[in-house]
Scaffold this motif. Structure first.
Motif, mmCIF file in Angstrom:
data_model
loop_
_atom_site.group_PDB
_atom_site.id
_atom_site.type_symbol
_atom_site.label_atom_id
_atom_site.label_comp_id
_atom_site.label_asym_id
_atom_site.label_seq_id
_atom_site.Cartn_x
_atom_site.Cartn_y
_atom_site.Cartn_z
ATOM 1 N N LEU A 131 0.825 -1.213 0.000
ATOM 2 C CA LEU A 131 0.000 0.000 0.000
ATOM 3 C C LEU A 131 0.858 1.261 0.000
ATOM 4 O O LEU A 131 0.482 2.278 -0.592
ATOM 5 N N SER A 132 2.016 1.208 0.647
ATOM 6 C CA SER A 132 2.912 2.368 0.669
ATOM 7 C C SER A 132 3.396 2.696 -0.741
ATOM 8 O O SER A 132 3.403 3.864 -1.157
ATOM 9 N N ALA A 133 3.797 1.662 -1.474
ATOM 10 C CA ALA A 133 4.251 1.878 -2.847
ATOM 11 C C ALA A 133 3.112 2.412 -3.723
ATOM 12 O O ALA A 133 3.314 3.293 -4.571
ATOM 13 N N TYR A 134 1.904 1.889 -3.497
ATOM 14 C CA TYR A 134 0.743 2.361 -4.259
ATOM 15 C C TYR A 134 0.492 3.846 -3.983
ATOM 16 O O TYR A 134 0.258 4.634 -4.909
ATOM 17 N N LEU A 135 0.561 4.233 -2.707
ATOM 18 C CA LEU A 135 0.320 5.630 -2.348
ATOM 19 C C LEU A 135 1.400 6.555 -2.891
ATOM 20 O O LEU A 135 1.137 7.715 -3.206
ATOM 21 N N LEU A 136 2.631 6.045 -3.003
ATOM 22 C CA LEU A 136 3.704 6.859 -3.577
ATOM 23 C C LEU A 136 3.380 7.209 -5.027
ATOM 24 O O LEU A 136 3.469 8.376 -5.431
ATOM 25 N N VAL A 137 2.990 6.207 -5.804
ATOM 26 C CA VAL A 137 2.658 6.452 -7.214
ATOM 27 C C VAL A 137 1.418 7.336 -7.324
ATOM 28 O O VAL A 137 1.366 8.269 -8.139
ATOM 29 N N GLN A 138 0.424 7.063 -6.493
ATOM 30 C CA GLN A 138 -0.802 7.862 -6.509
ATOM 31 C C GLN A 138 -0.501 9.335 -6.239
ATOM 32 O O GLN A 138 -1.117 10.234 -6.819
ATOM 33 N N GLY A 139 0.465 9.584 -5.360
ATOM 34 C CA GLY A 139 0.809 10.955 -4.984
ATOM 35 C C GLY A 139 1.379 11.788 -6.108
ATOM 36 O O GLY A 139 1.452 13.018 -6.004
ATOM 37 N N LEU A 140 1.786 11.141 -7.205
ATOM 38 C CA LEU A 140 2.308 11.886 -8.343
ATOM 39 C C LEU A 140 1.221 12.694 -9.043
ATOM 40 O O LEU A 140 1.518 13.678 -9.722
ATOM 41 N N ALA A 141 -0.032 12.255 -8.903
ATOM 42 C CA ALA A 141 -1.097 12.892 -9.680
ATOM 43 C C ALA A 141 -2.309 13.307 -8.864
ATOM 44 O O ALA A 141 -2.775 14.455 -8.965
ATOM 45 N N VAL A 142 -2.865 12.399 -8.038
ATOM 46 C CA VAL A 142 -4.145 12.669 -7.378
ATOM 47 C C VAL A 142 -4.140 13.969 -6.566
ATOM 48 O O VAL A 142 -5.089 14.755 -6.667
ATOM 49 N N PRO A 143 -3.109 14.260 -5.758
ATOM 50 C CA PRO A 143 -3.147 15.509 -4.994
ATOM 51 C C PRO A 143 -3.135 16.763 -5.873
ATOM 52 O O PRO A 143 -3.444 17.857 -5.388
ATOM 53 N N PHE A 144 -2.788 16.601 -7.170
ATOM 54 C CA PHE A 144 -2.671 17.754 -8.059
ATOM 55 C C PHE A 144 -3.878 17.934 -8.976
ATOM 56 O O PHE A 144 -3.844 18.772 -9.876
ATOM 57 N N PHE A 145 -4.931 17.143 -8.749
ATOM 58 C CA PHE A 145 -6.138 17.309 -9.559
ATOM 59 C C PHE A 145 -6.646 18.755 -9.490
ATOM 60 O O PHE A 145 -6.982 19.358 -10.512
ATOM 61 N N ASN A 146 -6.723 19.298 -8.281
ATOM 62 C CA ASN A 146 -7.230 20.663 -8.125
ATOM 63 C C ASN A 146 -6.279 21.684 -8.735
ATOM 64 O O ASN A 146 -6.713 22.693 -9.305
ATOM 65 N N PHE A 147 -4.973 21.445 -8.616
ATOM 66 C CA PHE A 147 -3.986 22.357 -9.209
ATOM 67 C C PHE A 147 -4.167 22.408 -10.726
ATOM 68 O O PHE A 147 -4.143 23.490 -11.324
ATOM 69 N N VAL A 148 -4.325 21.242 -11.350
ATOM 70 C CA VAL A 148 -4.498 21.206 -12.808
ATOM 71 C C VAL A 148 -5.771 21.939 -13.215
ATOM 72 O O VAL A 148 -5.775 22.725 -14.172
ATOM 73 N N MET A 149 -6.848 21.710 -12.484
ATOM 74 C CA MET A 149 -8.114 22.360 -12.834
ATOM 75 C C MET A 149 -8.050 23.870 -12.650
ATOM 76 O O MET A 149 -8.547 24.629 -13.480
ATOM 77 N N LEU A 150 -7.418 24.308 -11.556
ATOM 78 C CA LEU A 150 -7.380 25.741 -11.257
ATOM 79 C C LEU A 150 -6.311 26.483 -12.048
ATOM 80 O O LEU A 150 -6.550 27.568 -12.586
ATOM 81 N N ASP A 151 -5.112 25.910 -12.142
ATOM 82 C CA ASP A 151 -3.971 26.652 -12.685
ATOM 83 C C ASP A 151 -3.673 26.312 -14.145
ATOM 84 O O ASP A 151 -3.133 27.151 -14.864
ATOM 85 N N VAL A 152 -3.998 25.101 -14.582
ATOM 86 C CA VAL A 152 -3.697 24.698 -15.959
ATOM 87 C C VAL A 152 -4.927 24.851 -16.849
ATOM 88 O O VAL A 152 -4.871 25.503 -17.896
ATOM 89 N N LEU A 153 -6.043 24.255 -16.422
ATOM 90 C CA LEU A 153 -7.264 24.352 -17.211
ATOM 91 C C LEU A 153 -8.027 25.660 -16.978
ATOM 92 O O LEU A 153 -8.976 25.967 -17.705
ATOM 93 N N LYS A 154 -7.620 26.394 -15.938
ATOM 94 C CA LYS A 154 -8.191 27.714 -15.618
ATOM 95 C C LYS A 154 -9.699 27.655 -15.337
ATOM 96 O O LYS A 154 -10.461 28.538 -15.747
#
Length: 421
Positions: A239-262
């Protein structure tokens, strides 16, 4: 007439300590979820962007919440000597809420050049306190909630609490839409300050159940016990390894929507609300399934939903982005609801009672390190992605991460073994 009178004046049945504890845990969740939702999620990312944070700095903040869980190892040892778990929860739970809500004062008391750094420091201290309080709270919940109803109760509690959270997300989005910038965040922080006071009061209503202390005589023995459990060891590393990979993208969903997709705050908050509503229902459904199927099996079932939510970002290349993002958040709500509920049930239900604090601490520490590295790397990736093709920023990073998560989740049955049957 006399019979009716006797019935009317008959003393009410005394509420058991166990039921009183369940009510306290549920009621405390209401003000807690308001603070969590209005200061976290898209509003956390939005406030950091308002303070002037870069994607790297946002990644650091998102990673801090898991890194500080390492402190739970020390907390698990210290719990063997404390006299009252309840008062320890009151102390560190209160510190977490107070420090987090104090970040709203930063623009009023500090020069702008220090805003982001000050937020990171206060946020770190807040979640350091939360890390200590969490191991105490989880240990208490394991003792308060009977194993026979644990999955169902946690599912129902989370459903009710997250219903309030959904209202908060919608309200927060409307506030920032009507009062953009500083004024909107000031209003949000005022609401959170009131709820922080209510949350601290609610902590005092928790019971203080008897604590079964570790049978080990020294710290090394306590630390050794979780790693001697082969099933627990394999599951936590997986589960630790899974969460490491997940952390590359999931926490940044809001960043992409707000800052990239505007996208606007109102629209982003609606997606978060959609995810919350789905997660609210999924808590109940996963909890009901947990009464029929093993926790390990259901935990494995929850992982592909998170991977699919990332992979589906690739649909933006062919379909309207707003439609794709809706499907993304539905899948994320199903997967996150299942993972949160079942991981919690796993560490408090499938571990020995006397050693439970250390099992909780080891799980939190290892997944915390992974959860720190993931968003940290994700922040660096998104920073460099500014010079890459636009499609990678918009959906490519998330989609590639989703593909990796699905491939990795497929190997889970070989890790958990026969207990998933």
């Amino acid at each position: 007439m006399e019979a009716n009178k006797a019935l009317f004046f008959r003393p009410k049945r005394k509420i058991s300590d166990y039921r009183r504890g369940l009510w306290a845990a549920t009621m405390e969740g209401f003000p807690a979820i308001v603070v969590l939702q209005l200061l976290g999620g898209p509003f956390l990312t939005g406030y950091l962007l308002f303070l002037g944070a870069t994607s790297e700095q946002i990644g650091i903040v998102l990673a801090v919440t898991t890194l500080v869980n390492i402190v739970q190892l020390g907390a698990a040892v210290a719990m063997q000597k404390i006299k009252s778990r309840k008062m320890t929860l009151v102390l560190f739970g209160s510190m977490h809420r107070l420090l987090w809500v104090s970040t709203g004062l930063i623009p009023f008391v500090l020069p702008q050049v220090w805003w982001v750094d000050a937020y990171i420091v206060l946020y770190f201290l807040a979640f350091l306190s939360n890390g200590i309080g969490s191991v105490v709270w989880t240990s208490m919940m394991g003792d308060m909630v009977p194993a026979a109803v644990r999955g169902k109760y946690i599912g129902i509690r989370n459903t009710i609490v997250w219903a309030i959270g959904g209202v908060c997300i919608y309200a927060g989005g409307q506030i920032l839409e009507k009062y953009p910038g500083a004024e909107g965040f000031h209003l949000i922080y005022i609401i959170c300050a009131i709820c922080t006071v209510l949350n601290i009061i609610a902590f005092f209503f928790y019971p203080n159940p008897p604590f079964a202390k570790s049978t080990e005589l020294d710290i090394r023995g306590m630390l050794r016990r979780p790693f001697q459990d082969a099933m627990f060891r394999r599951a936590v590393l997986f589960l630790s390894a899974y969460l490491l990979v997940q952390g590359l993208a999931v926490p940044f969903f809001n960043f992409v929507m707000l800052d990239v997709l505007k996208l606007g705050y109102s629209l982003v908050s609606m997606y978060t609300l959609l995810m919350t509503l789905v997660m609210m229902v999924s808590y109940y459904l996963w909890g009901a399934l947990n009464s029929k199927y093993s926790t390990q099996l259901l935990l494995l079932w929850s992982l592909p939903f998170i991977g699919l939510s990332c992979l589906l970002w690739g649909g933006i290349a062919f379909l309207p982005a707003l439609l794709v993002l809706g499907a993304v958040h539905i899948l994320l709500g199903i997967g996150t609801g299942g993972f949160n509920l079942l991981a919690f049930n796993f560490i408090i239900g499938d571990t020995p009672k006397s050693e439970r604090p250390m099992f909780i601490a080891v799980y939190s520490a290892l997944t915390g390190i992974a959860g720190f590295i993931g968003p940290l790397l994700g922040g660096v990736i998104f920073k460099h992605a500014a010079n890459w093709p636009e499609w990678l920023q918009q959906y490519g990073i998330c989609a590639i991460t989703g593909l990796l998560l699905l491939m990795y989740a497929a190997a889970g049955k070989y890790v958990f073994g026969k207990k998933t049957a």
